[in-house]
Design a protein around this motif. Structure first.
Motif, mmCIF file in Angstrom:
data_model
loop_
_atom_site.group_PDB
_atom_site.id
_atom_site.type_symbol
_atom_site.label_atom_id
_atom_site.label_comp_id
_atom_site.label_asym_id
_atom_site.label_seq_id
_atom_site.Cartn_x
_atom_site.Cartn_y
_atom_site.Cartn_z
ATOM 1 N N GLU A 136 -3.439 -4.774 -4.372
ATOM 2 C CA GLU A 136 -2.387 -4.772 -5.395
ATOM 3 C C GLU A 136 -2.936 -5.110 -6.782
ATOM 4 O O GLU A 136 -2.403 -4.665 -7.796
ATOM 5 C CB GLU A 136 -1.292 -5.766 -5.006
ATOM 6 N N LYS A 137 -4.020 -5.880 -6.814
ATOM 7 C CA LYS A 137 -4.587 -6.289 -8.101
ATOM 8 C C LYS A 137 -5.612 -5.288 -8.624
ATOM 9 O O LYS A 137 -6.231 -5.513 -9.665
ATOM 10 C CB LYS A 137 -5.231 -7.670 -7.965
ATOM 11 N N GLY A 138 -5.799 -4.188 -7.907
ATOM 12 C CA GLY A 138 -6.751 -3.182 -8.352
ATOM 13 C C GLY A 138 -8.184 -3.517 -8.000
ATOM 14 O O GLY A 138 -9.113 -2.877 -8.505
ATOM 15 N N LYS A 139 -8.398 -4.483 -7.108
ATOM 16 C CA LYS A 139 -9.735 -4.889 -6.718
ATOM 17 C C LYS A 139 -10.129 -4.182 -5.426
ATOM 18 O O LYS A 139 -9.325 -4.071 -4.499
ATOM 19 C CB LYS A 139 -9.775 -6.408 -6.515
ATOM 20 N N VAL A 140 -11.381 -3.705 -5.381
ATOM 21 C CA VAL A 140 -11.871 -3.036 -4.176
ATOM 22 C C VAL A 140 -12.067 -4.082 -3.084
ATOM 23 O O VAL A 140 -12.853 -5.022 -3.237
ATOM 24 C CB VAL A 140 -13.194 -2.288 -4.447
ATOM 25 N N VAL A 141 -11.352 -3.913 -1.972
ATOM 26 C CA VAL A 141 -11.400 -4.903 -0.893
ATOM 27 C C VAL A 141 -12.067 -4.354 0.369
ATOM 28 O O VAL A 141 -12.359 -5.115 1.292
ATOM 29 C CB VAL A 141 -9.974 -5.384 -0.549
ATOM 30 N N ALA A 142 -12.298 -3.048 0.413
ATOM 31 C CA ALA A 142 -12.921 -2.475 1.623
ATOM 32 C C ALA A 142 -13.551 -1.133 1.295
ATOM 33 O O ALA A 142 -13.132 -0.443 0.360
ATOM 34 C CB ALA A 142 -11.890 -2.316 2.734
ATOM 35 N N LYS A 143 -14.576 -0.795 2.078
ATOM 36 C CA LYS A 143 -15.203 0.525 2.001
ATOM 37 C C LYS A 143 -15.143 1.136 3.399
ATOM 38 O O LYS A 143 -15.576 0.513 4.371
ATOM 39 C CB LYS A 143 -16.648 0.413 1.522
ATOM 40 N N LYS A 144 -14.596 2.341 3.472
ATOM 41 C CA LYS A 144 -14.352 2.952 4.777
ATOM 42 C C LYS A 144 -14.865 4.383 4.820
ATOM 43 O O LYS A 144 -14.987 5.048 3.787
ATOM 44 C CB LYS A 144 -12.851 2.961 5.112
ATOM 45 N N LYS A 145 -15.113 4.843 6.046
ATOM 46 C CA LYS A 145 -15.326 6.253 6.304
ATOM 47 C C LYS A 145 -13.958 6.901 6.545
ATOM 48 O O LYS A 145 -12.971 6.219 6.777
ATOM 49 C CB LYS A 145 -16.231 6.461 7.517
ATOM 50 N N TYR A 146 -13.946 8.217 6.482
ATOM 51 C CA TYR A 146 -12.662 8.923 6.624
ATOM 52 C C TYR A 146 -11.985 8.597 7.951
ATOM 53 O O TYR A 146 -10.756 8.418 8.000
ATOM 54 C CB TYR A 146 -12.885 10.428 6.496
ATOM 55 N N SER A 147 -12.761 8.481 9.016
ATOM 56 C CA SER A 147 -12.171 8.227 10.334
ATOM 57 C C SER A 147 -11.523 6.856 10.430
ATOM 58 O O SER A 147 -10.682 6.621 11.294
ATOM 59 C CB SER A 147 -13.242 8.356 11.416
ATOM 60 N N ASP A 148 -11.895 5.928 9.537
ATOM 61 C CA ASP A 148 -11.347 4.571 9.573
ATOM 62 C C ASP A 148 -10.113 4.407 8.703
ATOM 63 O O ASP A 148 -9.490 3.340 8.698
ATOM 64 C CB ASP A 148 -12.416 3.561 9.131
ATOM 65 N N LEU A 149 -9.738 5.441 7.952
ATOM 66 C CA LEU A 149 -8.579 5.345 7.064
ATOM 67 C C LEU A 149 -7.286 5.360 7.866
ATOM 68 O O LEU A 149 -7.205 5.940 8.948
ATOM 69 C CB LEU A 149 -8.575 6.517 6.069
ATOM 70 N N THR A 150 -6.246 4.710 7.309
ATOM 71 C CA THR A 150 -4.924 4.783 7.918
ATOM 72 C C THR A 150 -4.299 6.131 7.589
ATOM 73 O O THR A 150 -4.807 6.894 6.752
ATOM 74 C CB THR A 150 -4.031 3.657 7.394
ATOM 75 N N ALA A 151 -3.172 6.429 8.250
ATOM 76 C CA ALA A 151 -2.498 7.712 8.013
ATOM 77 C C ALA A 151 -2.068 7.838 6.548
ATOM 78 O O ALA A 151 -2.202 8.904 5.932
ATOM 79 C CB ALA A 151 -1.292 7.845 8.942
ATOM 80 N N LYS A 152 -1.595 6.754 5.975
ATOM 81 C CA LYS A 152 -1.164 6.796 4.580
ATOM 82 C C LYS A 152 -2.354 6.990 3.648
ATOM 83 O O LYS A 152 -2.275 7.740 2.661
ATOM 84 C CB LYS A 152 -0.434 5.493 4.241
ATOM 85 N N GLN A 153 -3.478 6.322 3.948
ATOM 86 C CA GLN A 153 -4.673 6.453 3.107
ATOM 87 C C GLN A 153 -5.253 7.857 3.176
ATOM 88 O O GLN A 153 -5.748 8.389 2.188
ATOM 89 C CB GLN A 153 -5.709 5.419 3.521
ATOM 90 N N LYS A 154 -5.178 8.496 4.362
ATOM 91 C CA LYS A 154 -5.665 9.863 4.497
ATOM 92 C C LYS A 154 -4.829 10.834 3.664
ATOM 93 O O LYS A 154 -5.356 11.832 3.155
ATOM 94 C CB LYS A 154 -5.652 10.281 5.967
ATOM 95 N N GLN A 155 -3.530 10.537 3.517
ATOM 96 C CA GLN A 155 -2.676 11.398 2.693
ATOM 97 C C GLN A 155 -3.060 11.318 1.219
ATOM 98 O O GLN A 155 -2.836 12.263 0.461
ATOM 99 C CB GLN A 155 -1.208 11.002 2.863
ATOM 100 N N LEU A 156 -3.661 10.188 0.834
ATOM 101 C CA LEU A 156 -4.051 10.010 -0.567
ATOM 102 C C LEU A 156 -5.467 10.514 -0.838
ATOM 103 O O LEU A 156 -5.891 10.530 -1.994
ATOM 104 C CB LEU A 156 -3.961 8.521 -0.943
ATOM 105 N N ALA A 157 -6.186 10.927 0.218
ATOM 106 C CA ALA A 157 -7.533 11.477 0.021
ATOM 107 C C ALA A 157 -7.425 12.841 -0.652
ATOM 108 O O ALA A 157 -6.428 13.552 -0.502
ATOM 109 C CB ALA A 157 -8.253 11.591 1.348
#
Length: 330
Positions: free
Chosen positions: A153-174
């Protein structure tokens, strides 16, 4: 000769092959194996006798005399080599060391090739697509060189993921998969693979809290969604247990003509609107009867607002279905 058979434990070999014949009774090859093993036993015993006494002609004459004690008379000519004849030939046969080593050397690559051929795993291969034909590209394969940085929420990078590790919502934003060229011509499978292989590793930022990502583009604001396509499903305040308690407290059980105890279920569908209100009630099936479906609709119309379903944080109209179990008491 017989004592050598005993000392070399040839009986164990025969017992072993007999056990195999019992287990693999359907395979006739073990019959030939047994004959070959027995013949080899005779060769080994003969070799030991010849080396011990060093008198091959005498031993051969002895074998012939034993073989002619009970002669066998055939009705036709016997064209096959007897075991005794093979033994006599083997006693006078000399095999060079070089030739023996050569045979063993040839046997090793043959056995190696046989083992590899039996251990090879056949994998189904995808049929190549024709040039110019549009193809489906798997997101995980397409983004195999891509790292996605997730912001909070604060705009800070909190994680680095591969595509397979993304949630369904995060994949929609790819970013969308590119399967067309700049002139809108469909890329062939070969061109897509070359594009993926040539690209350098990339990094994409996914910010679920960015205002531009919190809304879902809809062609029609009145579109009705199924619960399966939502990122957040609609919910009654307090959960489904609280909802069924609300129904039980407000439902008036219809009276039956004979006053008997009845059980049944009413299956309904309704729409959870964007503001949480319920609308468009429909009775799918009424196993109870006696107006139970209409009573269930009356209760749902008095329901408090639900938490609406959402897609990427935006409330949407959602079609909801559920059964309501009813039991009347006499």
């Amino acid at each position: 000769h017989e004592l050598i058979h005993v000392n070399q434990k040839h009986t164990l070999d025969i017992l072993f092959i007999e056990i195999l014949k019992v287990i693999f009774w359907f395979n006739p090859i073990f019959i030939f194996y047994k004959k070959a093993i027995q013949l080899n036993h005779e060769f080994l015993a003969d070799e030991k006798v010849v080396k011990s006494h060093n008198n091959v002609p005498f031993y051969q004459n002895l074998l012939l005399s034993k073989a002619n004690v009970n002669p066998t008379y055939y009705l036709a000519s016997n064209l096959n080599y007897s075991v005794t004849k093979k033994r006599l030939i083997m006693m006078t046969k000399n095999t060079s060391t070089t030739r023996a080593l050569l045979k063993k050397g040839i046997l090793i690559p043959l056995l190696t090739a046989l083992v590899f051929s039996l251990c090879t795993k056949v994998v189904a291969q995808e049929t190549p697509q024709k040039e110019g034909k549009n193809v489906y590209v798997n997101g995980e394969a397409y983004y195999k060189k891509t790292t996605f940085e997730i912001k909070d929420e604060k705009g800070k990078v909190v994680a680095k993921k591969k595509y397979s590790d993304l949630t369904a919502k995060q994949k929609q934003l790819a970013p969308p998969l590119v399967i067309r060229s700049n002139n809108d011509k469909p890329l062939s499978e070969k061109e897509i693979i070359e594009k993926i292989e040539k690209e350098e590793p990339k990094t994409f930022i996914i910010d679920e809290f960015d205002p531009k990502n919190s809304k879902t583009k809809q062609q029609d604001p009145n579109t009705i969604y199924n619960t399966a396509g939502l990122t957040e499903k609609p919910e009654f305040s307090g959960g489904m247990d609280a909802f069924y308690k609300f129904v039980g407290d407000n439902f008036v059980t219809p009276k039956t003509p004979d006053g008997n105890t009845l059980r049944g279920k009413v299956y309904l569908t309704f729409i959870v609107e964007k503001d949480g209100n319920l609308s468009n009630f429909k009775i799918i099936r009424d196993n109870f009867g006696y107006g139970a479906g209409e009573e269930a609709i009356r209760v749902l119309k008095t329901s408090p607002k639900w938490t609406p379903g959402e897609i990427n944080g935006e409330a949407v109209r959602t079609l909801y279905s559920l059964p309501i179990a009813i039991q009347s008491k006499s």
